[in-house]
Design an enzyme around this catalytic site. Structure first.
Site, mmCIF file in Angstrom:
data_model
loop_
_atom_site.group_PDB
_atom_site.id
_atom_site.type_symbol
_atom_site.label_atom_id
_atom_site.label_comp_id
_atom_site.label_asym_id
_atom_site.label_seq_id
_atom_site.Cartn_x
_atom_site.Cartn_y
_atom_site.Cartn_z
ATOM 1 N N CYS A 251 0.852 -1.201 0.000
ATOM 2 C CA CYS A 251 0.000 0.000 0.000
ATOM 3 C C CYS A 251 0.873 1.230 0.000
ATOM 4 C CB CYS A 251 -0.836 0.057 1.275
ATOM 5 S SG CYS A 251 -2.126 -1.144 1.296
ATOM 6 N N GLU A 285 1.652 -4.272 -5.571
ATOM 7 C CA GLU A 285 0.522 -5.206 -5.554
ATOM 8 C C GLU A 285 -0.598 -4.636 -6.421
ATOM 9 O OE1 GLU A 285 -0.370 -6.589 -1.546
ATOM 10 O OE2 GLU A 285 -2.497 -6.655 -2.090
HETATM 11 N N1 ACO Z 1 -4.889 13.696 -10.804
HETATM 12 C C1 ACO Z 1 -4.126 13.512 -11.911
HETATM 13 N N2 ACO Z 1 -2.880 12.986 -11.883
HETATM 14 C C2 ACO Z 1 -2.388 12.634 -10.697
HETATM 15 C C3 ACO Z 1 -3.113 12.803 -9.485
HETATM 16 C C4 ACO Z 1 -4.408 13.375 -9.582
HETATM 17 N N3 ACO Z 1 -5.156 13.602 -8.488
HETATM 18 N N4 ACO Z 1 -2.367 12.378 -8.460
HETATM 19 C C5 ACO Z 1 -1.197 11.956 -8.994
HETATM 20 N N5 ACO Z 1 -1.218 12.105 -10.347
HETATM 21 C C6 ACO Z 1 -0.155 11.712 -11.290
HETATM 22 C C7 ACO Z 1 0.527 12.920 -11.893
HETATM 23 O O1 ACO Z 1 1.038 12.565 -13.155
HETATM 24 C C8 ACO Z 1 1.649 13.166 -10.914
HETATM 25 O O2 ACO Z 1 2.731 13.812 -11.462
HETATM 26 P P1 ACO Z 1 2.685 15.421 -11.678
HETATM 27 O O3 ACO Z 1 2.120 16.025 -10.411
HETATM 28 O O4 ACO Z 1 4.103 15.758 -11.917
HETATM 29 O O5 ACO Z 1 1.790 15.612 -12.846
HETATM 30 C C9 ACO Z 1 2.055 11.760 -10.554
HETATM 31 O O6 ACO Z 1 0.853 11.022 -10.559
HETATM 32 C C10 ACO Z 1 2.739 11.597 -9.229
HETATM 33 O O7 ACO Z 1 2.357 12.590 -8.330
HETATM 34 P P2 ACO Z 1 2.998 12.714 -6.902
HETATM 35 O O8 ACO Z 1 2.834 14.120 -6.427
HETATM 36 O O9 ACO Z 1 4.374 12.172 -6.910
HETATM 37 O O10 ACO Z 1 2.092 11.702 -6.066
HETATM 38 P P3 ACO Z 1 1.307 11.972 -4.714
HETATM 39 O O11 ACO Z 1 2.270 12.387 -3.645
HETATM 40 O O12 ACO Z 1 0.156 12.840 -4.940
HETATM 41 O O13 ACO Z 1 0.857 10.477 -4.329
HETATM 42 C C11 ACO Z 1 -0.653 8.650 -4.348
HETATM 43 C C12 ACO Z 1 0.216 9.589 -5.205
HETATM 44 C C13 ACO Z 1 0.220 7.976 -3.294
HETATM 45 C C14 ACO Z 1 -1.237 7.557 -5.234
HETATM 46 C C15 ACO Z 1 -1.757 9.519 -3.696
HETATM 47 O O14 ACO Z 1 -2.623 9.966 -4.690
HETATM 48 C C16 ACO Z 1 -2.563 8.795 -2.642
HETATM 49 O O15 ACO Z 1 -2.114 8.649 -1.514
HETATM 50 N N6 ACO Z 1 -3.794 8.346 -2.997
HETATM 51 C C17 ACO Z 1 -4.680 7.679 -2.068
HETATM 52 C C18 ACO Z 1 -4.218 6.286 -1.771
HETATM 53 C C19 ACO Z 1 -4.032 5.452 -3.028
HETATM 54 O O16 ACO Z 1 -4.888 5.426 -3.892
HETATM 55 N N7 ACO Z 1 -2.897 4.731 -3.088
HETATM 56 C C20 ACO Z 1 -2.582 3.827 -4.172
HETATM 57 C C21 ACO Z 1 -3.344 2.552 -3.989
HETATM 58 S S1 ACO Z 1 -2.701 1.227 -4.935
HETATM 59 C C22 ACO Z 1 -1.567 0.462 -3.909
HETATM 60 O O17 ACO Z 1 -1.476 0.834 -2.767
HETATM 61 C C23 ACO Z 1 -0.673 -0.592 -4.465
#
Ligand code: ACO
Ligand code: ZN
Length: 376
Positions: A251, A285
């Site tokens: 996760c 995962e």
């Molecule tokens: N909308 C569009 N693109 C997005 C978004 C969004 N809301 N969030 C991330 N991205 C994409 C973008 O391309 C972004 O790059 P950019 O900002 O340069 O355009 C890229 O992803 C990475 O962004 P980060 O800032 O590095 O990622 P962030 O710190 O926001 O974390 C994460 C990403 C961990 C998935 C976050 O959204 C989160 O915690 N979500 C809730 C929990 C979740 O869904 N986790 C993944 C589940 S799957 C698993 O755990 C295996």
């Protein structure tokens, strides 16, 4: 207010709209549009009828309580639940108390139990249900200690805790430090309380995993940013100690008020960095959440482009060996960016003008191996 709709010849009015009905409502992502939603629950609060709705086609994090006036009773657009007959059949079967309570708790987890979390100066809306104790969630807002992640139902209770809490960073070993950012490595079996609190917190933003069970079998890698008070958590990922599928991450979460600042990419990069140390080709995962997929796709593309810049004629196998990303994930990324072409028996990677430009940008959010504090 619209009245007297007919969905199957019966007269419908708002009083008849109950659980299981599908009905139009304002689109929470675009107030000028409407969207079909399903009623999951009803309650009366301060004399006002509220409906808990799930918007068809939107992620569950948009589910919420709305008032009757947000529902649009347009003729022909109300769907009556079909399962009535089936339910009757089930009703006639004998119900065991275990079955009943399992069903009730399944129903309960469909509905968010926390509206808002408060951590330091930040407040954020919760996205999903998390099994915090009821007495803590009773007011809808929970107050978290920024260091041990303990939870309280009021600011006063948190304040008295803060006076005695002497943690200034996650328990566990600091294994990475670049001056501003640090990684702490925690063992779910050893740092039980912190890891349980972290799992509870992250469940508010992660839908698809029962991640609060079996904490013992995971390691946790907590990313912190340094400030004048200590090391503040910005996100984390968990990793199975032994993964049958060979995953390097179970996760991943960036706290909502820290998202879109590149921490997700750093967390992901660290997970591959650990795979590199282990000499493994690996990945997260599956299935990924919608935001998980977006972030991984963005990360994979950057890493692939960085390698292509180094060696223009690199093949998929070699890409995988160098980056520790699986061939499957590399191919998926290339396909989704229309960067692949079948040529004879093989595949060729295509770089158009747009990708060429992207390739010239340097990856800023990445791990610096020289900041590792221990030898792995
Ligand atoms: N909308 C569009 N693109 C997005 C978004 C969004 N809301 N969030 C991330 N991205 C994409 C973008 O391309 C972004 O790059 P950019 O900002 O340069 O355009 C890229 O992803 C990475 O962004 P980060 O800032 O590095 O990622 P962030 O710190 O926001 O974390 C994460 C990403 C961990 C998935 C976050 O959204 C989160 O915690 N979500 C809730 C929990 C979740 O869904 N986790 C993944 C589940 S799957 C698993 O755990 C295996
Ligand atoms: Zn504390």
């Amino acid at each position: 207010m619209h009245k007297d709709n007919t969905a199957s010849g019966d007269e419908l009015n708002i009083e008849n709209i109950g659980v299981g009905y599908k009905i139009l409502a304002n689109d929470p992502t675009n107030s000028s549009l409407t969207l079909k939603c399903e009623i999951l629950s009803k309650k009366i609060l301060d004399g006002i009828q509220l409906y808990y709705v799930h918007y068809v086609g939107l992620n569950k994090r948009y589910d919420r309580w709305i008032k009757a006036e947000e529902l649009i009773l347009k003729p022909g657009s109300v769907e009556i639940p079909k399962k009535k007959k089936k339910e009757k059949k089930e009703d006639s079967k004998e119900k065991t108390p275990e079955l009943e309570s399992a069903r009730e708790s399944e129903e309960e987890t469909k509905i968010k139990n926390v509206e808002t979390i408060i951590i330091r100066e930040f407040s954020a809306n919760a996205w999903y249900y998390s099994p915090y104790p009821r007495e803590v969630t009773k007011n809808g807002t929970i107050y978290l200690c920024e260091f041990c992640l303990y939870y309280f139902s009021s600011q006063e209770l948190l304040n008295s805790h803060s006076k005695v809490c002497n943690l200034r960073h996650p328990p566990g070993i600091q294994i990475y430090n670049d001056g501003e950012l640090s990684f702490f490595e925690l063992d779910g079996y050893v740092q039980k309380n912190y890891c349980r609190n972290l799992a509870l917190l992250s469940k508010l933003f992660l839908d698809h995993k029962s991640l609060y069970y079996d904490i013992d079998v995971f390691m946790f890698y907590v990313l912190c940013r340094r400030d004048e008070n200590g090391h503040q958590i910005v996100g984390y990922f968990s990793k199975e100690k032994i993964s049958e599928q060979g995953n390097n991450l179970a996760c991943i979460l960036t706290l909502p008020f820290e998202q879109r600042k590149g921490y997700g990419k750093i967390l992901i990069d660290f997970s591959y960095f650990l795979s590199k140390i282990d000499g493994k080709i690996s990945g997260p995962e599956k299935p990924l959440s919608d935001l998980g997929l977006l972030s991984y796709r963005a990360y994979w593309l950057e890493v692939i482009l960085e390698e292509i810049r180094e060696k223009r004629d690199i093949g998929i196998k070699e890409l995988s060996l160098k980056t520790h990303i699986t061939e499957e994930d590399i191919i998926g990324t290339l396909i989704s960016n229309r960067m692949i072409k079948y040529y004879g028996d093989g595949l060729i990677i295509l770089i158009d003008e747009n990708m060429e430009k992207k390739m010239q940008r340097n990856r800023s959010k990445k791990i610096d191996p020289s900041c590792m504090l221990i030898d792995y």
